[in-house]
Enzyme design. Sequence first.
Site, short mmCIF file in Angstrom:
data_model
loop_
_atom_site.label_atom_id
_atom_site.label_comp_id
_atom_site.label_asym_id
_atom_site.label_seq_id
_atom_site.Cartn_x
_atom_site.Cartn_y
_atom_site.Cartn_z
N ASP A 107 0.85 -1.19 0.00
CA ASP A 107 0.00 0.00 0.00
C ASP A 107 0.89 1.25 0.00
O ASP A 107 2.04 1.19 0.44
CB ASP A 107 -0.90 -0.03 1.24
CG ASP A 107 -1.66 1.26 1.45
OD1 ASP A 107 -2.41 1.65 0.55
OD2 ASP A 107 -1.48 1.88 2.52
N ASP B 70 -0.16 5.18 0.70
CA ASP B 70 -0.38 6.14 1.79
C ASP B 70 -0.43 5.43 3.14
O ASP B 70 -1.28 4.57 3.36
CB ASP B 70 -1.71 6.89 1.58
CG ASP B 70 -1.70 7.76 0.34
OD1 ASP B 70 -1.35 8.93 0.44
OD2 ASP B 70 -2.04 7.24 -0.75
N ASP C 202 -1.89 -0.71 6.06
CA ASP C 202 -2.00 -0.01 7.34
C ASP C 202 -3.44 0.18 7.78
O ASP C 202 -3.69 0.83 8.80
CB ASP C 202 -1.34 1.37 7.24
CG ASP C 202 -2.15 2.34 6.37
OD1 ASP C 202 -2.59 1.93 5.27
OD2 ASP C 202 -2.35 3.49 6.79
#
EC number: 3.1.3.18
Length: 245
Positions: A28, A30, A191
């Site tokens: 991922d 961001d 995240d």
Amino acid sequence: MNKQLYSYANTTVKKPDFPLAVKVVMIDLDGTLLDTAEDLALAANLMLQDLGRPALSVATIKSYIGKGIERLIKRALTGDLDGEPESQLLEKALPIYKKHYAENVHVNTKPFPGVKEGVAQLLQAGFHLACITNKSESFTLPLLQATGFHDYFEIILSGDSLPRRKPDPLPLTHICKHFNVQPHEAILFGDSLNDATAARAAGCHVFCVPYGYNEGHDVHELDCDAIVPSLVEAAQLIVKAVPNK
């Protein structure tokens, strides 16, 4: 490590032994690869200023990150994670935000600690690397170029690359088909709930980092195979799967 049982979506599955044998690592952007919050906040506050609205703190805007730019804008305009501003206001705000973000996409953005080292370890070990993000391609590609990560990924999927994006499993299953691997031979480093949900639905492994955004929620609430302090530790919990004979 001993296998333990944990529950997900009303089913009981076995938590895997480490290291996991995989062929593909999806990362991922961001909140996992890059700390983009300050530049996302900068663009949001410039947008709010243009609209005659008060600025928001970086911490507040950080809690709005995770569902793409349009949702971030809606949250910034309403102060609500599920808020829906008037359509005319949103229509006016969208191009203003995109203009400011395009001009400030790499002012403060930087890799999180351990990211460069972790990616280097993954490359050295011979994993196929892919980037999956909900960020629009017009921002994703320049950002990866500016931070020096673009050429490390064999494929990059942005939020507008496919008909559906995370938390839908489509980007992950697309990556698996691209590399001709089974879902259990791939892992996503993320995240957020978006990442965990997409990975579980696709049948892929998933590790989560605690330093990301996750819309203000504790990452330990997520159903993932491991919480890893950084990509360095994540790289140490996987090995390159032996090719099928």
